[in-house]
Structure formats: C-alpha cells, structure tokens
Motif scaffolding. Structure first.
Motif, short mmCIF file in Angstrom:
data_model
loop_
_atom_site.label_atom_id
_atom_site.label_comp_id
_atom_site.label_asym_id
_atom_site.label_seq_id
_atom_site.Cartn_x
_atom_site.Cartn_y
_atom_site.Cartn_z
N SER A 18 33.12 51.72 28.34
CA SER A 18 33.06 51.43 29.72
C SER A 18 32.02 51.62 30.65
O SER A 18 31.04 52.21 29.83
CB SER A 18 34.36 52.26 30.26
OG SER A 18 34.01 53.62 30.41
N SER A 31 39.22 45.01 41.96
CA SER A 31 39.78 46.23 41.80
C SER A 31 39.05 47.04 42.94
O SER A 31 39.99 47.62 43.74
CB SER A 31 39.53 46.87 40.51
OG SER A 31 40.04 46.28 39.34
N THR A 47 41.63 41.78 33.45
CA THR A 47 41.23 40.95 34.87
C THR A 47 41.04 39.39 34.90
O THR A 47 41.22 38.61 35.86
CB THR A 47 39.68 41.30 34.73
OG1 THR A 47 38.99 40.81 33.64
CG2 THR A 47 39.37 42.65 35.03
N TRP A 82 41.87 39.56 40.71
CA TRP A 82 40.75 39.13 40.27
C TRP A 82 40.83 37.47 40.17
O TRP A 82 39.79 36.81 39.22
CB TRP A 82 40.21 39.66 38.79
CG TRP A 82 39.78 41.07 38.89
CD1 TRP A 82 40.58 42.27 39.40
CD2 TRP A 82 38.63 41.29 38.56
NE1 TRP A 82 39.59 43.20 39.25
CE2 TRP A 82 38.41 42.89 38.73
CE3 TRP A 82 37.47 40.88 38.00
CZ2 TRP A 82 37.39 43.62 38.51
CZ3 TRP A 82 36.24 41.45 37.75
CH2 TRP A 82 36.17 42.96 38.10
N ALA A 97 33.58 38.69 35.82
CA ALA A 97 34.39 39.26 34.65
C ALA A 97 33.85 38.56 33.33
O ALA A 97 33.45 39.29 32.23
CB ALA A 97 35.76 39.08 34.59
N ILE A 101 34.07 41.85 31.47
CA ILE A 101 34.85 43.00 32.03
C ILE A 101 36.37 42.46 31.78
O ILE A 101 36.88 41.56 32.30
CB ILE A 101 34.66 43.34 33.65
CG1 ILE A 101 33.20 43.59 33.66
CG2 ILE A 101 35.46 44.15 34.26
CD1 ILE A 101 32.62 44.76 33.07
N CYS A 146 39.68 46.83 34.72
CA CYS A 146 39.10 47.77 35.80
C CYS A 146 39.91 48.48 36.59
O CYS A 146 40.78 47.90 37.16
CB CYS A 146 38.21 46.82 36.75
SG CYS A 146 37.10 47.52 37.87
N SER A 200 40.33 51.38 39.73
CA SER A 200 39.45 51.79 40.83
C SER A 200 40.29 52.83 41.66
O SER A 200 41.47 52.62 41.92
CB SER A 200 38.91 50.52 41.65
OG SER A 200 38.23 50.92 42.75
N SER A 242 34.85 50.20 34.49
CA SER A 242 35.29 48.86 34.29
C SER A 242 35.17 48.90 32.73
O SER A 242 34.25 49.12 31.87
CB SER A 242 34.03 47.85 34.79
OG SER A 242 34.22 47.90 36.12
#
Length: 632
Positions: free
Chosen positions: A60, A101, A117, A123, A132, A137, A140, A142, A159
C-alpha cells in the motif's frame, strides 16, 4: 456511502482488533508524537507517519492531502512512496460526491472505504479510472483530517495495489493517523504563532526588539567587512498621548499602524524599523556614508509623519523627535547604542520637539550618576536595608495555598520602600547583581525554614538572573546554603529564570539546571514564558519543572483574542512537554475562571494577594478564604 458498499464492509469491520494490532497502533502513535515533542521537522514527521502506516498494510501507499490557502482544492502534503507524477495528478483535487476516496471523504466529512476502485461510483470519473490503472490502485481507504471545531482540513489515505476489505483495525489505523496529523499541524501552527509573537509586534507587524537585535548583529558583521557605518536611531512621536486620551486607544492604535507604514515607505529594504513599545520606534540604517546621510533619511520620515492622518473621518496631526548614534564611532552593544540614541531623542524633545539630534558621547556626568546609584545599592546591602516580601500562589480549583514567590524590596532610611524595578536594572551585568542575588537565596531559604517549623509546607520561588545562574560560584554557594538549613525540603525551593532575558549560553544554562535538579533536588521555572526569543528552544533544552505565563498575556486575554490564543497555546505546550504551568498577574475572578477552563489551575496575582511582608505571610495563609467562584 452506497448501500452495496456498506453491505460488503459489515462483516470485515466486525472483526475485533487484536492485542498485537493495538500495541502496534500505540507504538506508531508514540513514535510519531515523540518526534513532535522533540520538534522534528514537519515534513520529515509526516513522511515518517506515512511510512509507518504503510508498514501495517503491505502493498500500500499512504498519502496526506491538505487544503490550499483558499480552502478550495486539495494538495499532497506527504506521500514519500508515491511516484512524482502520481503526486502531480492528485494536486488540485476539488472535493465532491464523486471525487475519489480522498475528495469524497473531505466533502462528506466521513470515512470512505473503496474496496474496488474499478467498480465503485466514487471512482467512476474517467480521470480517476486512468489514475487507478496507471498506478495499479485497486482499493483506496480515506479518513478526513479534522482541525479546530471539527473543521475538515484534509484527508489521510491508504491506497492498495490489491482489492481488499477493511477490518476494524484498518479503520482504527486510519483514524489514528488522521488524528496524529491534526496534532502535528496544530503544534506547527502554535509554534509558528509563538515564533511570530517572539519576533514581531502584534499591532504594527514590525520587527520587535528581539528581531531588531538579531538584524543588528548581522549588520555589525557586515559593517566590519565593508568598513561602512551603521546608524541606530530612536524615534518617539510628539503629543501622541492626547490622541489616546481624547479619541481612545483604538484610534491611537490605528495611528500607530499608519505611522509604521509611513516609516517603512521611507527606508530601504536593507534597513529595519522596529516598534520598541508604545509610540517608540527604532531604526537600523546600513551602509551610512555620513551623519548627513542619516539626517536626510530622518527628515524624509519626519516630513511623512507630519502629513495629516484621517481616522474615522477625523483628521489628526503629529510630529516626531529622533535621536541618532553611529557605529563604530560609538562602539557598544545594541542596548548601549539604543540607550544613546534614546538619550539623543530626549534632548531633541527638550529642544522643542520635531527635532533630530546626534548623540553626544560626552556623557560622563550620567555615568557618574549611575555609579553613585550603584554605590548606594552596595551600601544598602551592607547596611541590611533589603527585605523580602512574598506573593502567594494558589491552586484555584482546590483553594490550597501551595507556595509563595520571594520578591525583594529596598527599605531606604529616607525614601522609604523602593520597588525592585527602581534599582535592579541599575546593577544589571554588575558584580553587585550576583551579590544581591546570593543574599535573596540565603534569606529565602532561611525564612522557608521558619515557615516549615510553623508547620507550613510551601514551595518558595526565587528569581535569579541568567548571569547569576552562570556564575562560577553559584552551585557551591547554593549547596552550602542548603546545608546550613537541613530541616527544609530542597524540593520546596524553585528558582525562576526570566525566559524573556538573554539566556546566554543555553547549553551552560541547561547543564547547571540539570545539576541542581539531580544533585540538590531543586526545582526550576521559566518565568515570563512566551515573551523571549526562541521560547520553544528554551522549553526543549532547559528542563524547567514549571512554565510561568507572563502577566502581559493574562491581563489582556479577556478582550484580546490573540493573547487568549497565545495563553491557550502555552498551556498546551506545557502539557505536551509534561511541565507544570502557572499564570501570574491574575487580577480578576474572570481571569481565573478562563484559565481553569483552558487547563491552568495554578495562579498568583492581585486577585489573590499583593506581595506580603515575610512576618505576615503565615497569618495571611491561616486566614485565607478561597475564591468561591473558582471552587465552584
């Protein structure tokens, strides 16, 4: 959050946090807050937090995004392991309902856990899909970062390079990291505020005496290299008091602000103007060719200041008187040169105001007068004309009198009681300063023993100058004084160092403080905290047990939001560094109530008691009635 996402998260989030995971979180928190406590650089601390979070979620990348000054767009503040083009792609993100996110977390002020994502609506925007795909990614998470009053100031995100669902541990990890970022940023803001207050005048924004002194030291070095002269000028407004008296301090303040602007417009960028206090200003002019050069500059300033001022539709007229001294022909330190320029300014006022005069080095008569005053003080010490008064210190919450501060007074056979400000400044830097300081310590310890014999358990605070503390015989004399009075508890003695004074060699100060604490069990306090240069450096390097908030901040904190914020910041700093905190100059019940609300329970001031003669302090304590409003 869409219902289908909530459904997918219910089970994973229900997974309890293990003891090992909680220990890891606590270790992360202690590591980063430890860096905050030792004042590590902001960027380094935020980067370390990101790396620590990444270590708890393999594969990550952590990032911290904060609002710009306009509070409209988010920019990456820290993401040490994110590619540079990834950071560039994220910068300028505008929060919204479908802004990834991070943007959604900020927009909705709630955690956002996107587990895929490529399918999540948050997204769905093509730019986020491209991001992404480019940086792999797949998930994610947040968490919003909240500042004062829970206002959202940014987001902390993890992420992941694989689709994954969060457990309770992951949610706690993000919450912890977001909270730590908020603490770091608050600490940085408080430090910047204290630094600004330590270097600039709050009203005019001009450099204060501290910053003026720093620039003077640089200018001296420059002067020695170039062989050019420096001019130190002292300027005082004529008839400013009637403006304050007739139109109020608000108009007076506006006038001072305008005066500061006009002076700045009349000098070069390499020169400095400083507000010294009230309506007094000091100027540092570099690369001076002759006294005429300085005169022309000051004449330009005087002309600008004499132009009318319009404040609240009212016209005002003022003039100024100025004094000048030139370095190196007048070779002295900054205090000496300012004093000489001030003396020349005073002569300009006597000459009819709105004048400019150069300092006359023939000041032997004034020097003789000062020497006579010093001799009088020395004789007074020999004649035992000094005495100690004590001002009580109380815990407002409990009503307990826990200590007193020893304050020197001169009982003059003809002039009566003389206050310390009328004689102590005369011996600043003189050997007599150490002699008188030694007498105060011996007398206070002796009287503490008498109070102890009466059954009083009190802490006695004793003010000590920086020069005295650093004197060669200080520790030895203090140790002998304690040995002469074995009945007292040395832990009840507190030595107060003026934080606003020039602390000299901070390493030497720190060394003697540590030695007194470790070998003699003596306590120390930083007095007048917040008024001196580099307060945080003193707090970090000098292991004072107590921080004493300067009375100038306490007196105006009820009507001045900046002073209130500064008091709050000092209390927070004291707690962050695990120091006791006490406020001096508490003059009203309301002051005490606000201080307790801010977390400061210990106080001294006229609302409690004025300084009391030593013979009456025990009786006063016996009869003391705590403030009922404070107890409530």
């Amino acid at each position: 959050m869409p219902q289908n996402i909530i459904d997918t998260l219910d089970a994973p989030l229900a997974t309890p946090i293990s003891n090992e995971e909680m220990e890891n979180l606590l270790a992360l928190q202690q590591e980063i807050l430890g860096k905050v406590a030792v004042n590590s650089p902001l960027q380094e601390t935020l980067d370390d937090l990101c790396r620590a979070a990444e270590s708890m979620l393999p594969n990550s990348v952590a990032s911290i995004m904060l609002f710009d000054k306009q509070k409209e767009s988010l920019f990456v503040k820290a993401a040490p392991n994110m590619p540079a083009d990834g950071v560039s792609a994220l910068n300028g993100l505008i929060p919204g309902e479908q802004s990834g996110s991070c943007g959604t977390a900020v927009f909705e002020n709630s955690p956002q856990f996107v587990c895929d994502t490529h399918k999540d609506a948050r997204w769905a925007d093509s730019s986020f899909q491209a991001f992404a795909l480019k940086f792999a990614i797949d998930a994610c998470w947040s968490m919003p970062i909240r500042g004062e009053s829970t206002t959202v100031i940014g987001s902390f995100a993890l992420s992941s390079m694989e689709k994954r669902q969060p457990h309770k541990f992951h949610k706690k990890l993000l919450e912890t990291c977001a909270d730590i970022v908020a603490i770091i940023l608050k600490r940085e803001a408080e430090e910047n505020k204290l630094s600004y207050m330590a270097h600039y005048d709050a009203l005019t924004g001009l450099p204060n005496r501290t910053l003026f002194t720093e620039r003077f030291n640089h200018a001296i070095a420059h002067s020695k290299r170039t062989k050019n002269q420096l001019a130190i000028c002292f300027l005082d407004l004529d008839n400013f008091k009637p403006v304050n008296d007739n139109f109020g301090h608000q108009v007076g303040d506006q006038l001072l602000i305008e005066v500061a602007k006009r002076i700045q417009e009349c000098i070069r960028d390499e020169d400095t103007v400083s507000r010294q206090g009230g309506d007094e200003f000091a100027l540092l002019l570099n690369d001076i060719e002759s006294p005429l050069h300085v005169n022309l500059t000051l004449e330009r300033i005087h002309h600008a200041l004499a132009l009318p001022y319009s404040i609240n539709n009212q016209r005002h007229h003022i003039t100024a008187s100025s004094g000048i001294t030139l370095y190196p022909s007048d070779d002295g330190d900054i205090d000496t040169l300012l004093r000489h320029a001030d003396q020349a300014m005073y002569q300009a006022k006597l000459a009819g105001k709105n004048q400019i005069l150069l300092f006359n080095p023939e000041h032997q008569q004034r020097t003789i007068k000062k020497q006579r005053q010093i001799d009088d003080i020395s004789q007074a010490l020999a004649n035992e004309e000094f005495t100690l008064y004590y001002q009580p210190k109380v815990n407002m919450k409990t009503g307990k009198v826990f200590g007193v501060e020893a304050l020197i007074r001169w009982v003059h056979p003809k002039k009566g009681l003389i206050q310390p400000l009328d004689f102590l400044p005369l011996i600043d830097g003189h050997d007599l300063e150490i002699q008188l300081g030694t007498w105060v310590i011996n007398e206070a310890i002796s009287q503490l023993e008498k109070l102890t014999e009466k059954g009083l358990d009190l802490e006695v605070s004793i003010n000590i100058s920086s020069a005295h503390l650093q004197s060669v015989t200080f520790f030895e004399r203090l140790e002998k004084a304690l040995a002469r009075h074995p009945a007292i508890n040395a832990n009840n003695i507190q030595l107060e160092i003026l934080e606003s004074s020039a602390l000299g060699d901070i390493q030497a100060i720190s060394s003697i403080v540590n030695r007194c604490q470790e070998e003699l069990n003596i306590n120390f306090a930083l007095d007048d905290f917040g008024t001196g240069y580099s307060s945080l450096a003193h707090l970090r390097n000098i292991t004072a047990n107590t921080i004493k908030i300067d009375r100038s901040f306490i007196q105006h904190m009820l009507e001045n939001s900046e002073d209130l914020a500064l008091v709050k910041g000092i209390i927070s700093l004291a707690k962050a560094f695990n120091r006791n905190v006490i406020a001096e100059g508490v003059e009203t019940t309301e002051h005490g109530i606000v201080l307790m609300q801010l977390g400061c329970d210990d106080a001294q001031g006229y609302c409690i008691a004025k300084p009391i003669p030593a013979a009456k302090i025990a009786t006063w304590i016996d009869n003391y009635i705590p403030n009922k409003s404070w107890l409530a």
